[in-house]
Design an enzyme around this catalytic site. Structure first.
Site: not given
Length: 501
Positions: A38, A121-122, A208, A333, A382
Site C-alpha cells: 500500500r 550462505h548469503d 493542563h 467519512s 534485516r
C-alpha cells in the site's frame, strides 16, 4: 464468482475457509508488508539502500575494493601488492571489478539467489557471484589479464562479518543521508517558514488543558524547529564504524598467510580511506554495533518529537485553531459527508510508534552478542529498512498534513477574548513589583488576584476595574490597562529568531 469451501474441524477448532483463488499464486507477488504494498510509493527510495539486493550490491563493492587494495597496495606500503603472486591491477582491470556491483541488475540478482539456494550462505553467494564475473573476464578483457585466476583473492582472509559490517554501515549511512534526513529536513523547513510567518499571531495557551498565558503560533512552531534541529545535529555527527580483522578480531588468518604485512594498518586504511567509515580496531568477530544503537536512539528521539508535533496539531485542529484545506474528491467519512478528518496526523502518529518500537528493539538487541559471535544480529539488521520505512512514511504524512493547514484566526481571536482571566498573571506580578517599591495595598498580590479570578468568567471591565482599585503609579496602571489577552505575548515574536541558532 470465487468458490469457497468451509472445512469443519474437531470441536473447539476454528473453521478453515479454503478459497479457489489462492492469493499466494498471484504474480507479481502480493506484498505482505504495507511498506512494500500500500505504501510503496512513499517508502520505495529506501529500497536503493536498505533492501536485500542493496546489501548484496554493497557487499560486492566491499569485496572488490578489498581485492584492489590487496593487489595494488596503498601509500603506506609503497603501493606494492600485499600478497605474493599478485600483480598490480591495471586501470582496465580495476574498472572491470568496480563494474561488478554497479551492474548488479535483475539478472545478477537472480544469479546470486541461485548461488545462495545452494550455499545457504548469503556472503558466500556473493563470493561465488564475483567468481562468475572473473570467469567472464576471460572474454571481456584483453588476453593475459590476471583477473580470471584471482578467484582465490576474493574474500581473502575475511570472515563474513568483515564484509557485512562494512556493507551495513555504508547502506545505513546512505539511507540516512539520502532519504531520511531530507524527509525530516523538509518538515523542519516547513515549520520554520510557518514559525516566521505566524511569529506575531497571538493564540491562547493551554497548560493542563486549561487557559493559560497567551503565546504566538509562530513561537510554538519554533519550539519544534529548535528541538528537531538539536537532534538532527546529533544524527549528522553520527560515526559509522567499521572493522576488518578476521574471525575473532585478531588478524589470525592474515598473519598466518602473510606475516610480513602490517595488517592492522591495512585494516585502518581500508575502513577509513576506501570505505569512508570510522575504524573500529578492537572487536570480537562482529563490529560491536554500538554506533547503530546510538543512531537508532537518535532517530527514535526525532520520531518522538514528531509524534508530539502530530498530536499537538491534531488537537489544534480539534480545537479549531487550525483549519484543514478540503481536497476535491476526498472523503472524510463514509457516512458523514461534512467531515475533513486529520488522518495525515493520525497516520503519522501510528507509523512513528511502529518505527520507534522497531528502532528501540534494534538498539537493545544489536549491542549484545554471545561471546565472540552469534547470529541474532543478522536477522535483526534485516529489519532496519522497515524501521526506517515507517519513519519515512510518517514524515510523508506529516509533511503533507502541515502543508494542508492554516490558522483559523476567528477562532483564535474568540478564544483570547473569552479568557481575560489570563491577565491575572501580569497583574499579580506587577503588584509584587509595586509592593517591593513601597506602594500600599499590594500585600498578598497572588491571593488577591486568585480571589477575583479563579474559577470565574472575567470580562475586560472586571480587569480594568480591579486595576483601577489598586495604588499603581500612573505609568504602570496605564500599561496594564492597555494589556489584552491578544497583546500579552511577551517576547514570543522575538524568540522565533532563535529557532535556527
Amino acid at each position: 464468482m470465487i468458490r469457497r469451501t468451509v472445512i469443519k474441524g474437531p470441536r473447539f477448532t476454528p473453521r478453515r475457509t479454503v478459497y479457489a483463488m489462492n492469493l499466494t499464486e498471484i504474480s507479481p507477488a502480493i506484498a505482505l508488508s504495507p511498506l512494500d504494498g500500500r505504501y510503496r510509493r512513499q517508502t520505495h527510495p529506501l529500497v536503493e539502500f536498505l533492501s536485500e539486493p542493496a546489501l548484496n550490491r554493497e557487499r560486492m563493492r566491499v569485496e572488490v575494493e578489498w581485492m584492489i587494495l590487496l593487489a595494488n597496495g596503498y601509500k603506506g606500503n609503497g603501493n606494492r601488492p600485499l600478497v605474493t603472486g599478485v600483480h598490480p591491477l591495471t586501470d582496465v582491470e580495476k574498472r572491470f571489478l568496480r563494474d561488478i556491483p554497479e551492474g548488479f541488475d535483475e539478472a545478477a540478482i537472480a544469479r546470486h539467489a541461485a548461488h545462495e539456494a545452494v550455499t545457504h550462505h548469503d556472503v558466500k553467494a556473493v563470493e561465488y557471484s564475483i567468481d562468475d564475473a572473473l570467469e567472464a573476464a576471460r572474454s571481456a578483457l584483453p588476453e593475459g589479464s590476471q583477473l580470471p585466476r584471482l578467484t582465490t583473492l576474493v574474500h581473502f582472509a575475511c570472515t563474513s562479518e568483515d564484509i557485512n559490517n562494512l556493507s551495513t554501515a555504508r547502506c545505513v549511512r546512505n539511507a540516512v543521508e539520502n532519504v531520511w534526513l531530507p524527509k525530516v529536513q523538509a518538515i523542519v523547513d516547513e515549520l520554520d517558514e510557518k514559525a516566521h510567518l505566524y511569529r506575531a499571531r497571538p493564540m491562547l495557551s493551554l497548560t493542563h488543558g486549561q487557559p493559560a498565558t497567551p503565546t504566538t503560533l509562530g513561537k510554538e512552531l519554533a519550539v519544534y524547529v529548535h528541538r528537531l534541529d538539536r537532534q538532527l545535529r546529533r544524527v549528522r555527527a553520527q560515526e559509522y564504524l567499521g572493522k576488518l580483522n578476521g574471525a575473532t578480531g585478531t588478524f589470525g588468518a592474515h598473519m598466518a598467510a602473510v606475516p610480513q604485512v602490517d595488517w592492522i594498518d591495512v585494516s585502518r586504511v581500508f575502513v577509513t580511506e576506501r570505505m569512508g567509515l570510522t575504524w573500529n580496531p578492537l572487536t570480537t568477530q562482529i563490529e560491536s554495533h554500538d554506533w547503530q544503537a546510538e543512531l537508532y536512539g537518535a532517530i527514535s528521539h526525532v520520531n518522538r518529537i514528531l509524534h508530539n508535533l502530530a498530536v499537538d496539531v491534531w488537537m489544534y485542529i480539534s480545537r479549531g485553531v487550525f483549519a484543514q484545506e478540503a481536497v476535491k474528491g476526498a472523503t472524510g467519512s463514509s457516512t458523514m459527508p461534512h467531515k475533513i478528518n486529520p488522518i495525515r496526523f493520525e497516520n503519522a502518529e501510528a507509523n512513528l510508534e511502529l518505527s520507534c518500537a522497531m528502532l528501540d528493539s534494534l538498539s537493545a538487541t544489536l549491542v549484545e552478542s554471545r561471546w565472540q559471535r552469534d547470529l541474532t544480529d543478522s536477522t535483526t539488521q534485516r529489519n532496519i529498512g522497515s524501521a526506517m520505512g515507517y519513519s519515512v512514511l510518517a514524515m510523508d504524512n506529516l509533511d503533507a498534513g502541515l502543508r494542508s493547514i492554516h490558522p483559523n484566526e476567528a477562532v483564535m481571536d474568540r478564544e483570547l477574548d473569552d479568557n481575560w482571566e489570563v491577565l491575572g498573571e501580569p497583574i499579580q506580578t506587577a503588584m509584587r513589583a509595586a509592593e517591593l517599591a513601597g506602594r500600599t495595598g499590594m500585600e498578598h498580590p497572588y491571593e488577591q488576584v486568585k480571589e477575583l479570578m479563579r474559577g470565574r468568567a472575567i470580562s475586560q471591565e472586571d480587569v480594568e476595574r480591579f486595576i483601577d482599585s489598586l495604588d499603581f503609579d500612573d505609568e504602570t496602571a496605564e500599561r496594564l490597562r492597555r494589556l489584552t489577552p491578544a497583546s500579552y505575548t511577551g517576547c514570543a515574536d522575538k524568540l522565533v529568531d532563535f529557532d535556527r541558532q
